[in-house]
Design an enzyme around this catalytic site. Structure first.
Site, mmCIF file in Angstrom:
data_model
loop_
_atom_site.group_PDB
_atom_site.id
_atom_site.type_symbol
_atom_site.label_atom_id
_atom_site.label_comp_id
_atom_site.label_asym_id
_atom_site.label_seq_id
_atom_site.Cartn_x
_atom_site.Cartn_y
_atom_site.Cartn_z
ATOM 1 C CG ASP A 119 45.418 6.054 42.477
ATOM 2 O OD1 ASP A 119 45.086 5.334 43.422
ATOM 3 O OD2 ASP A 119 45.176 7.277 42.430
ATOM 4 C CD1 TRP A 154 44.329 4.852 47.914
ATOM 5 C CD2 TRP A 154 42.755 3.432 47.193
ATOM 6 N NE1 TRP A 154 44.019 5.188 46.627
ATOM 7 C CE2 TRP A 154 43.051 4.337 46.162
ATOM 8 C CE3 TRP A 154 41.791 2.448 46.969
ATOM 9 C CZ2 TRP A 154 42.418 4.294 44.918
ATOM 10 C CZ3 TRP A 154 41.159 2.399 45.736
ATOM 11 C CH2 TRP A 154 41.469 3.317 44.728
ATOM 12 N N GLY A 155 45.994 0.933 51.445
ATOM 13 C CA GLY A 155 45.975 -0.053 52.521
ATOM 14 C C GLY A 155 47.178 -0.962 52.373
ATOM 15 C CG ASP A 172 42.564 9.894 48.350
ATOM 16 O OD1 ASP A 172 43.238 8.847 48.341
ATOM 17 O OD2 ASP A 172 42.160 10.451 47.318
HETATM 18 C C1 GLA Z 1 43.281 8.664 44.288
HETATM 19 C C2 GLA Z 1 44.589 8.844 45.057
HETATM 20 C C3 GLA Z 1 44.851 10.332 45.266
HETATM 21 C C4 GLA Z 1 44.890 11.044 43.937
HETATM 22 C C5 GLA Z 1 43.600 10.790 43.150
HETATM 23 C C6 GLA Z 1 43.681 11.321 41.737
HETATM 24 O O1 GLA Z 1 42.174 9.071 45.048
HETATM 25 O O2 GLA Z 1 44.556 8.167 46.281
HETATM 26 O O3 GLA Z 1 46.048 10.536 45.982
HETATM 27 O O4 GLA Z 1 46.000 10.579 43.197
HETATM 28 O O5 GLA Z 1 43.322 9.396 43.071
HETATM 29 O O6 GLA Z 1 42.560 10.996 40.994
#
Ligand code: GLA
Length: 351
Positions: A119, A154-155, A172
């Site tokens: 992440d 995320w991108g 998300d």
């Molecule tokens: C981020 C990720 C999610 C999840 C949360 C857990 O938001 O994008 O998919 O793994 O963290 O904290």
């Protein structure tokens, strides 16, 4: 294909839960349908490292993660885990792997981990995103265990296909219809990067979590298959309704997702009233998948020319992948009827 703890359980994970999910993956037929990875998301570790090592939460996982991995493997499944490129994970349950990439990758490998979701939260001062992900990639390679590397940042960035096996293209997902549509539109931009070994990841599935109708969940599943997306379920596999199972176990739709050509389908037609068609080339000379996604609140009945939706021949075989029936072929034209928020999904060909 697999399951991940986050969408349904968030912090509420435990050894018992993971055992039961692995059992359910087998007993429900999910494993036979191709679901394989059982992935722990955030909050499996404690807040502090000891001697440089991440500490498994002993209350949640009293026997540790090696026995958990062994259990998952004993079912013929694979084991996934979560960490973060920063100083802390997104939930701040535990440290991230920054500066400890080699130790963490070695620990993961020693527990039998087969998949790492990495992440993007809480980056360390003066680090760059690409550099952080590269460090973990190198550490995973050095561990000498084959571990799928999921870049959860995320991108899309153009270095990602060289660094990971899948990469999150969006923020998300939420268990709501507009979120599904947003993701489909965002993920489309990067279609050309999808190929065997490297995938755009429009996030994990919400099917069965209760925030959408069955029609909407069918559309969610259809479109993830059209996009050749990783199919990581995010629901409670121990208690699935009949309709949830019918969706997640639709082998004809799964086959479109898993087609060996690895093409991500794209939008090819729009009736300007909320109905869009998407197509995807499949293995075999004249094989294609087509989805008519009705984004509007009204049912849609339209007639299209095959050539208008990007099909360069007249299909003689048209199979509806939700009714599981061949349809009468209609020459140059196809008439689609699609319920509000529904998707009609076809496999077409000439033999
Ligand atoms: C981020 C990720 C999610 C999840 C949360 C857990 O938001 O994008 O998919 O793994 O963290 O904290």
């Amino acid at each position: 294909m697999g399951w991940d703890s986050w969408n349904k359980f968030e912090r509420g994970i435990s050894e018992d839960l993971v055992h039961q999910i692995a059992d359910a993956m087998v007993s429900t037929g999910m494993k036979d349908a191709g679901y394989e990875y059982v992935n722990l998301d955030d909050c499996w570790a404690q807040l502090k490292r000891r001697d440089g090592h991440l500490q498994i939460n002993p209350v949640l996982f009293p026997h540790g993660l090696k026995p958990l991995g062994d259990y998952i493997h004993s079912k013929g499944l694979k084991f996934g885990i979560y960490s973060c490129r920063g100083n802390f994970t997104c939930q701040k349950c535990s440290p991230g792997s920054h500066g400890f990439e080699i130790i963490d990758a070695e620990d993961f490998a020693s527990w039998g981990v087969d998949y790492l979701k990495y992440d993007n939260c809480n980056p360390a001062f003066l680090t760059d995103q690409k550099g952080d992900y590269e460090q973990m990639k190198e550490a995973l390679l050095a561990s000498r265990r084959p571990i799928v590397f999921n870049i959860c940042a995320w991108g899309f960035k153009d270095w990602m296909p060289y660094t990971g096996n899948l990469w999150r293209t969006t923020g998300d997902i939420r268990d709501k219809w507009p979120a599904v549509l947003d993701i489909i539109d965002t993920n489309e931009q990067w279609a050309k990067y999808a190929q065997p070994g490297g995938w755009n990841d429009p996030d994990m599935l919400e099917i069965g979590n209760g925030g959408m109708t069955d029609n909407e969940y069918r559309s969610h599943f259809s479109m993830w298959a059209m996009m050749a997306a990783p199919l990581i379920t995010g629901n409670d596999l121990r208690e699935m309704s009949k309709s949830t199972m019918e969706i997640l176990l639709n082998k004809e739709v799964i086959a479109v997702d898993q087609d060996p050509l690895g093409v991500q389908g794209t939008e090819v037609w729009d009736n300007a009233a909320g109905l869009k068609a998407y197509s995807k080339k499949l293995t075999g000379s004249n094989n294609w998948a087509v989805a008519f996604l009705n984004r509007s609140n009204l049912s849609a009945s339209v007639t299209v020319k095959w050539t208008d939706i990007g099909i360069p021949f007249i299909p003689t075989k048209v199979r509806d992948l939700w009714t599981h029936e061949y349809q009468k072929t209609t020459g140059n034209f196809y008439k689609a009827f699609v319920e509000p928020h529904g998707t009609s999904m076809l496999k077409i060909g000439t033999n």
